[in-house]
Design an enzyme around this catalytic site. Structure first.
Site, PDB file in Angstrom:
ATOM      1  N   TYR A   1      -0.313  -7.645 -10.312  1.00 35.81           N
ATOM      2  CA  TYR A   1      -0.082  -6.431  -9.517  1.00 35.81           C
ATOM      3  C   TYR A   1       0.915  -5.545 -10.296  1.00 35.81           C
ATOM      4  O   TYR A   1       1.940  -5.130  -9.764  1.00 35.81           O
ATOM      5  CB  TYR A   1       0.500  -6.757  -8.143  1.00 35.81           C
ATOM      6  CG  TYR A   1      -0.238  -7.806  -7.343  1.00 35.81           C
ATOM      7  CD1 TYR A   1      -1.271  -7.435  -6.478  1.00 35.81           C
ATOM      8  CD2 TYR A   1       0.097  -9.147  -7.432  1.00 35.81           C
ATOM      9  CE1 TYR A   1      -1.936  -8.397  -5.728  1.00 35.81           C
ATOM     10  CE2 TYR A   1      -0.571 -10.111  -6.689  1.00 35.81           C
ATOM     11  CZ  TYR A   1      -1.582  -9.739  -5.833  1.00 35.81           C
ATOM     12  OH  TYR A   1      -2.225 -10.688  -5.076  1.00 35.81           O
TER      13      TYR A   1
ATOM     14  N   CYS B   1       7.741  -6.056  -1.045  1.00 35.16           N
ATOM     15  CA  CYS B   1       8.217  -4.899  -0.290  1.00 35.16           C
ATOM     16  C   CYS B   1       7.976  -5.109   1.207  1.00 35.16           C
ATOM     17  O   CYS B   1       8.093  -4.173   1.993  1.00 35.16           O
ATOM     18  CB  CYS B   1       7.556  -3.617  -0.778  1.00 35.16           C
ATOM     19  SG  CYS B   1       5.775  -3.717  -0.815  1.00 35.16           S
TER      20      CYS B   1
HETATM   21  N1  SAH Z   1       4.914  -3.903 -10.320  1.00 40.13           N
HETATM   22  C1  SAH Z   1       4.645  -2.472 -10.209  1.00 40.13           C
HETATM   23  C2  SAH Z   1       3.694  -2.113  -9.081  1.00 40.13           C
HETATM   24  C3  SAH Z   1       3.930  -2.715  -7.736  1.00 40.13           C
HETATM   25  S1  SAH Z   1       3.005  -1.962  -6.420  1.00 40.13           S
HETATM   26  C4  SAH Z   1       5.948  -1.707 -10.078  1.00 40.13           C
HETATM   27  O1  SAH Z   1       6.998  -2.269  -9.833  1.00 40.13           O
HETATM   28  O2  SAH Z   1       5.924  -0.482 -10.260  1.00 40.13           O
HETATM   29  C5  SAH Z   1       1.636  -3.007  -6.210  1.00 40.13           C
HETATM   30  C6  SAH Z   1       0.523  -2.752  -7.219  1.00 40.13           C
HETATM   31  O3  SAH Z   1      -0.522  -3.679  -6.915  1.00 40.13           O
HETATM   32  C7  SAH Z   1      -0.107  -1.368  -7.154  1.00 40.13           C
HETATM   33  O4  SAH Z   1      -0.099  -0.805  -8.448  1.00 40.13           O
HETATM   34  C8  SAH Z   1      -1.559  -1.637  -6.684  1.00 40.13           C
HETATM   35  O5  SAH Z   1      -2.500  -0.770  -7.266  1.00 40.13           O
HETATM   36  C9  SAH Z   1      -1.767  -3.053  -7.162  1.00 40.13           C
HETATM   37  N2  SAH Z   1      -2.789  -3.835  -6.431  1.00 40.13           N
HETATM   38  C10 SAH Z   1      -3.118  -3.770  -5.115  1.00 40.13           C
HETATM   39  N3  SAH Z   1      -4.033  -4.691  -4.814  1.00 40.13           N
HETATM   40  C11 SAH Z   1      -4.305  -5.367  -5.962  1.00 40.13           C
HETATM   41  C12 SAH Z   1      -5.187  -6.450  -6.283  1.00 40.13           C
HETATM   42  N4  SAH Z   1      -5.960  -7.003  -5.355  1.00 40.13           N
HETATM   43  N5  SAH Z   1      -5.195  -6.879  -7.553  1.00 40.13           N
HETATM   44  C13 SAH Z   1      -4.395  -6.318  -8.494  1.00 40.13           C
HETATM   45  N6  SAH Z   1      -3.553  -5.304  -8.245  1.00 40.13           N
HETATM   46  C14 SAH Z   1      -3.517  -4.823  -6.999  1.00 40.13           C
END
Ligand code: SAH
Length: 390
Positions: A252, A348
């Protein structure tokens, strides 16, 4: 760490008008932190001791991203935030949570739109042109991005508007680097649509985080509180206990921020992200910072973890930073099969974190440290980093 959060409460005229932006504003900051701490101890205390929440020294004007919605006012337009639970726009001139350069930028957008006589979009009738503007500011770079959301592709007078906006920004000392038009024809609460046209500049700004440069476009996910984000990431990387020899998965990963910040202390990093634009940004951010030991791919984190586990991949550390819905039982089972010594969970939403920590415990991963970080002062939101050991 010694903390002093005797910040006095401030008042905001918008609160009486039912602005829902800062539900905790009338509580002293120290009391807000104490309430968040108590809530976390209740939810997470059974897994490990909850360390004292890391608050902000100056919990004001932290938001680097501002959304302002246009509405008619007299013969022209104004912009601001919806009153709580309604679609009535409260004009906002300045906000205690928003970056002050972003506030100035919104005023410049309004002045330019009024000078060009651009009509606000009217939801009920479906007429007009300007729906919302989204402003993003690089905290360290000072660079500003403006996205103007329109209901269709047409933007008559866009060139005049951009000239007027550049002049208005210059007057206010705002470093406007790029302007984009975002097209959102849908009648939903999502502000941005998927189609975008660059009107001026490169379409993205850059900002520095933990010593690395990141490109931020209108739609990329980027934490909204840059000061606390550095604290959050440093904590996550410290929990990972990296010494340059470990292989790391950043699940993620968004635009790759955690993985890229960790890469200097890791042997290799593999980032997994579902959103294709964010995954592309992550790869570009690796090149921009000449980080050669990080790769990013676009996939569902659960599906990909299951596949990697089946292939016998054995990472040393897994970071996971899922959205509010949390991770999945299948992800956690795949992670346990890969048997990394450590997992670092950035959450979060403490409710889904508690649910997932129970699943981790059942697979032999015990929480060793829980560190809350106050990323969103004056709101109910809470961010937590948790160190899990096999
Ligand atoms: N670690 C990053 C983003 C966290 S937000 C930071 O700190 O900026 C969570 C992220 O998970 C988002 O970018 C979203 O697009 C992604 N996401 C949501 N569902 C997901 C899934 N099933 N598989 C992979 N990524 C996913």
């Amino acid at each position: 760490m010694e903390q002093n959060h005797k910040t006095e409460p401030k008042t905001c005229a918008l609160q009486k008008k039912h602005c829902g932006g800062c539900p905790l504003l009338s509580q002293p900051y120290a009391a807000q932190l104490a309430a968040k701490q108590a809530r976390l101890e209740k939810l997470l205390g059974r897994f490990a001791r909850v360390r004292p929440i890391l608050g902000m020294q100056e919990p004001w004007h932290y938001r680097n991203k501002v959304i302002s919605t246009f509405a008619a006012q007299g013969k022209g337009l104004t912009s601001g935030i919806y009153a709580r639970g309604t679609h009535r726009v409260l004009p906002v001139e300045s906000c205690l949570l928003q970056n002050e350069t972003a506030d100035q930028t919104v005023l410049a957008v309004r002045a330019a739109a009024n000078a060009c006589r651009l009509p606000p979009f009217e939801e009920d009738r479906g007429t007009g042109l300007l729906r919302h503007c989204v402003v993003r500011v690089g905290k360290t770079s000072g660079q500003v991005l403006v996205a103007i959301v329109t209901p269709g592709k047409e933007f008559p007078g866009s060139r005049n508007f951009v000239s007027a906006l550049r002049a208005e920004c210059q007057k206010r000392g705002v470093d406007l680097v790029t302007v984009v038009q975002n097209i959102n024809p849908r009648k939903t609460s999502a502000v941005l649509g998927t189609e975008e046209k660059i009107l001026f500049g490169p379409g993205a700004i850059t900002d520095t985080l933990c010593g690395l440069q990141f490109a931020i476009s209108a739609r990329s996910f980027y934490q909204v509180n840059p000061v606390q984000t550095e604290i959050l990431y440093r904590t996550a990387i410290e929990f990972a206990g990296l010494n340059g020899t470990q292989t790391v998965i950043d699940a993620y990963c968004g635009i790759g921020t955690i993985g890229l910040c960790a890469a200097a202390k890791a042997k290799s990093v593999l980032g997994i992200e579902l959103n294709p634009a964010a995954a592309r940004d992550a790869a570009a951010n690796a090149r921009r910072n000449r980080v050669a030991n990080a790769r990013f791919l676009c996939a569902d984190a659960t599906e990909y973890m299951v596949q990697l586990a089946a292939e016998g991949v054995r990472p040393d550390v897994v970071f996971l930073d899922p959205p509010r819905a949390g991770s999945t039982p299948e992800f956690i089972a795949a992670l346990a099969k890969m048997a990394p010594k450590k997992a670092v969970y950035v959450s979060c939403d403490p409710t889904t974190l508690a649910r997932d920590l129970a699943l981790f415990a059942a697979k032999g991963y015990k929480a060793r440290a829980i560190q809350p970080v106050d990323m969103f002062p004056h709101t109910e939101h809470i961010e937590v980093v948790c160190e899990l050991c096999r």
